[in-house]
Scaffold this active site. Structure first.
Site, PDB file in Angstrom:
ATOM      1  N   ARG A 110      28.984  23.256  10.433  1.00 35.17           N
ATOM      2  CA  ARG A 110      29.557  24.396  11.012  1.00 35.17           C
ATOM      3  C   ARG A 110      31.186  24.385  11.058  1.00 35.17           C
ATOM      4  NH1 ARG A 110      29.482  21.910  17.555  1.00 35.17           N
ATOM      5  NH2 ARG A 110      30.004  19.824  16.717  1.00 35.17           N
ATOM      6  N   GLU A 149      36.285  24.880  18.869  1.00 34.22           N
ATOM      7  CA  GLU A 149      37.239  23.779  18.172  1.00 34.22           C
ATOM      8  C   GLU A 149      37.725  24.256  16.968  1.00 34.22           C
ATOM      9  OE1 GLU A 149      34.720  20.045  18.293  1.00 34.22           O
ATOM     10  OE2 GLU A 149      35.291  19.852  20.443  1.00 34.22           O
ATOM     11  N   GLU A 304      34.593  20.694  27.842  1.00 36.72           N
ATOM     12  CA  GLU A 304      33.764  19.746  27.692  1.00 36.72           C
ATOM     13  C   GLU A 304      33.632  18.284  27.804  1.00 36.72           C
ATOM     14  OE1 GLU A 304      32.354  19.905  23.470  1.00 36.72           O
ATOM     15  OE2 GLU A 304      32.517  22.102  23.243  1.00 36.72           O
ATOM     16  N   GLU A 352      22.246  17.136  17.506  1.00 38.94           N
ATOM     17  CA  GLU A 352      22.784  16.741  18.873  1.00 38.94           C
ATOM     18  C   GLU A 352      21.520  16.457  19.913  1.00 38.94           C
ATOM     19  OE1 GLU A 352      27.253  17.979  18.913  1.00 38.94           O
ATOM     20  OE2 GLU A 352      25.916  19.583  19.256  1.00 38.94           O
ATOM     21  N   LYS A 353      20.397  16.229  19.230  1.00 39.58           N
ATOM     22  CA  LYS A 353      19.355  16.032  20.172  1.00 39.58           C
ATOM     23  C   LYS A 353      19.408  14.833  21.220  1.00 39.58           C
ATOM     24  CE  LYS A 353      16.446  14.090  16.461  1.00 39.58           C
ATOM     25  NZ  LYS A 353      17.437  14.221  15.539  1.00 39.58           N
TER      26      LYS A 353
HETATM   27  C1  GLA Z   1      32.355  18.872  20.343  1.00 41.03           C
HETATM   28  C2  GLA Z   1      31.457  20.556  20.359  1.00 41.03           C
HETATM   29  C3  GLA Z   1      30.274  20.646  20.736  1.00 41.03           C
HETATM   30  C4  GLA Z   1      29.384  19.395  20.677  1.00 41.03           C
HETATM   31  C5  GLA Z   1      30.266  18.211  21.212  1.00 41.03           C
HETATM   32  C6  GLA Z   1      29.370  16.823  21.204  1.00 41.03           C
HETATM   33  O1  GLA Z   1      33.014  19.094  21.209  1.00 41.03           O
HETATM   34  O2  GLA Z   1      32.473  21.651  20.647  1.00 41.03           O
HETATM   35  O3  GLA Z   1      29.672  21.772  20.188  1.00 41.03           O
HETATM   36  O4  GLA Z   1      29.092  19.210  19.462  1.00 41.03           O
HETATM   37  O5  GLA Z   1      31.469  18.007  20.524  1.00 41.03           O
HETATM   38  O6  GLA Z   1      30.180  15.936  21.834  1.00 41.03           O
END
Ligand code: GLA
Ligand code: ZN
Length: 676
Positions: A110, A149, A304, A352-353
């Site tokens: 991504r 991000e 987050e 990320e499972k």
């Molecule tokens: C980042 C991303 C999320 C996810 C987390 C995992 O902060 O924004 O989509 O991938 O990491 O810790």
């Protein structure tokens, strides 16, 4: 009736479960159990929202937003530009990035898109427009989350051209560019803007002016991309506040400039809790909370954090009991109006499972993490009245992005680490240990008004910065600057005629030479015969030792070793109504602790807490002018006992007892006029 509340929830990716409606039913039930009031959706939904070019499917999202709304859960709606569908990359390969070796990436991962590409921008504009048309007026939608991000850079031909345009606008003539970048050195003179290429290990990597401008361009171009998304939202009628999630320590974008374009600063916080010393981790995290709050100097959002282990850190460490609540509360303590998680439910497959989530694959509500999340939900609910309250700081630490870039690209005096951020954090930690709220600001922020400012390693001086420092000290401020400051201008060109540039009279000294020390080397900072009160006999210093020649400055402490033993390392100069201090070497933490304690005592700078603060206890406050909300958090491994002031204990033990990772929040009404 006070309807203020703190946001609580996190990233929710229900598009993965559309074929399993019972999961979506369970989610909402669980969210309510945990007092979750906000979820962020749509971050990575593009391929479900627009599976084929121009064919939009919003019904599923609408149904979910409606359901959430009916259940009292609000939505932060994301634009999906953080990851694009396959068809888009296949049909328009220009959207894919090119790295500094000029290799083009394939479709995948991504955040792999060119910020310049007109086609990418157009496609983003189209999907954003449709999203806003559909949901811009939905009462559940409380905020726009722009992309995800923002990071990275692209070296494709489109970006090269955009960079050249940017340079032309900045310098007008190639002569001005050559002059600013000092290209006569090694015969690197450019004949035209067309010859300019972004820095590359295959090409130019020795012109610091080029490297700095490239970083500025990448930062500017990313912000420009984000602004285009915001403009689309506004023009289509989406009027909710905007944010984008920033990252710990990320250097690729000047966050101070980015923050000017959004309404709320937010960030993603994944500290390595339980890796080493919790007190250190908490202080580092505190610093970053304050960096983010400092961007707009108003309440921010923790967008987050992980309610369990992450899966990308080298070791996936579980959160020990109490950690989830302590970490979430720490953000509120530092001025956040909400604490959110990544992620609400663990995905079934892919990257990320195994990343921690509010809800596990198991699905039940009897997991340790879910109980922690519920517990934290209760705490945040009780603290609703703190939403929107300000953090007032009497002191500030300067942390500047462009200075950081310049230091990173610099050659010498230590190519094995100049430790800029560590040096900023040392001052920060010392001030925090005094129970002071601390603002983190950059060189372009307004200095006046603070009682004391720490400015570690300000190697690059922005044009107006020395003048601002002079004015600040003249007007009675206390300013502490350290070694390797005021050395170069905005193009990394050394100042001629002596440094710290324009401030030699203010500090009463001239910097002469700087000694780089090997990692294993040490020097010391020692008392003179005059003995400086409040300081120990000797402190260790490492990495960098600046040698200075005082004019009017008074020498407070001197070097202990080497050929410069006995020469000044800590100096004080009276200037105007204020005081200028100069710290010549990278001193150990204890030096800063003692030094700032002494300075704040002398200047009468008081924190919210008047007693001694036990090691590992964090004290912060937020205020509405009528009452102070004092947050006490124990990040040490041992229990502590504090003597609480008169007030209402909102969270924690009323007698002031705090076990490890426990917190107390107390509301203290202010007396006098303000309380009316
Ligand atoms: C980042 C991303 C999320 C996810 C987390 C995992 O902060 O924004 O989509 O991938 O990491 O810790
Ligand atoms: Zn590009």
């Amino acid at each position: 009736m006070d309807n203020k509340y703190l946001m609580y929830g996190g990233d929710y990716n229900p598009e993965q479960w559309l074929h399993m409606p019972q999961i979506l039913e369970t989610d909402i039930k669980r969210f309510k159990e945990a007092k979750i009031n906000t979820v962020t959706i749509g971050i990575f939904s593009w391929s479900v929202l627009e599976p084929r070019e121009g064919e939009y499917h919003f019904e599923w999202m609408e149904e979910i937003i409606n359901k959430l709304y009916q259940n009292g859960i609000s939505v932060i709606l994301a634009t999906p530009s953080g990851a694009r569908p396959h068809w888009l990359a296949d049909k328009y390969p220009e959207v894919l990035r090119v790295n500094e070796l000029r290799q083009k990436y394939l479709f995948g991962i991504r955040h792999n898109h060119c910020m310049t590409s007109p086609i990418y921008r157009k496609k983003v504009r189209q999907i954003d427009t449709e999203l806003v048309k559909r949901f811009g007026n939905h009462p559940a939608v409380k905020m726009w989350h722009i992309s995800n991000e923002f990071s990275g850079e692209c070296h494709c031909e489109l970006c090269q051209d955009a960079f050249r345009m940017w340079l032309k606008k900045k310098y007008q003539t190639i002569g001005a560019l050559n002059d600013s970048w000092c290209t006569t050195f090694w015969s690197h003179t450019y004949d035209s803007f067309e010859q300019v290429e972004s820095p590359s290990p295959l090409g130019e990597s020795c012109i610091m002016g080029l490297t700095l401008d490239w970083k500025r361009f990448v930062s500017w171009q990313t912000i420009d991309f984000m602004e285009e998304e915001i403009r689309t939202i506004r023009e289509t009628g989406g009027m909710q506040p905007t944010t984008t999630n920033l990252m710990y320590h990320y250097g690729g974008i000047d966050y101070y400039r980015l923050a000017e374009k959004i309404d709320v600063a937010s960030w993603d916080n994944y500290p390595a809790w339980h890796k080493g010393n919790e007190i250190e981790t908490a202080l580092d995290t505190a610093f970053w909370h304050d960096v983010i709050r400092g961007l707009k100097r108003k309440p921010f959002l923790l967008m987050e954090s992980s309610p369990g282990a992450t899966n990308w850190q080298p070791i996936s460490k579980l959160k020990k009991p109490g950690m989830v609540a302590a970490a979430s509360l720490q953000s509120i303590a530092h001025g956040a109006d909400g604490a959110m998680y990544f992620q609400m439910r663990k995905s079934r497959g892919a990257e990320e499972k195994f990343h921690g989530a509010v809800l596990d694959h198991y699905d039940g509500n009897d997991t340790r993490t879910f109980r922690d999340v519920c517990e934290t939900g209760k705490i945040l609910e009780k603290l609703g009245e703190t939403a929107g309250l300000y953090t007032t700081a009497k002191v500030a630490v300067i942390y500047d992005w462009e200075n950081r870039w310049a230091l990173e690209g610099s050659r010498g005096p230590r190519n094995e680490g100049l430790h800029y951020e560590e040096s900023v954090e040392k001052s920060y930690r010392a001030l925090r240990r005094l129970g002071l709220n601390v603002d983190v600001i950059d060189q372009k922020c307004f200095l006046q008004g603070y009682q004391m400012i720490a400015a570690p390693m300000q190697y690059l001086f922005h044009e107006n910065f020395p003048g601002e420092i002079r004015r600040y000290i003249e007007n009675g401020g206390i300013f502490v600057m350290t070694y390797w400051s005021g050395v170069v201008d905005e193009n990394d060109r050394c100042f001629l005629g002596g440094t710290p540039y324009e401030l030699m009279d203010v500090f009463g000294l001239r910097s002469e030479e700087i000694d780089g020390l090997y990692d294993w080397e040490e020097n010391s900072i020692c008392q003179t015969e005059e003995k400086m009160a409040g300081m120990k006999e000797e402190y260790v210093c490492k990495y960098l030792c600046q040698l200075v020649k005082p004019t009017t400055a008074r020498t407070l402490m001197v070097y202990g070793k080497d050929f410069y033993a006995g020469s000044p390392v800590l100096l004080e100069n009276n200037y105007g109504r204020g005081k200028a201090y100069y710290v010549g070497a990278d001193a150990e933490q204890w030096f800063y602790n003692d030094f700032y304690r002494k300075l704040s005592k002398e200047a009468g700078i008081e924190g919210i807490w008047h007693d001694e603060i036990p090691e590992g206890v964090e004290i912060t406050s937020r205020s509405d002018g009528k009452a102070d909300y004092i947050f006490l958090q124990n990040f040490s491994p041992v229990p502590v006992q504090l003597c609480l002031p008169q007030g209402t204990v909102l969270i924690g033990n009323k007698e002031g007892k705090m076990g490890s990772l426990e917190s107390i929040v107390i509301k203290v009404e202010k007396g006098g006029k303000e309380a009316m």
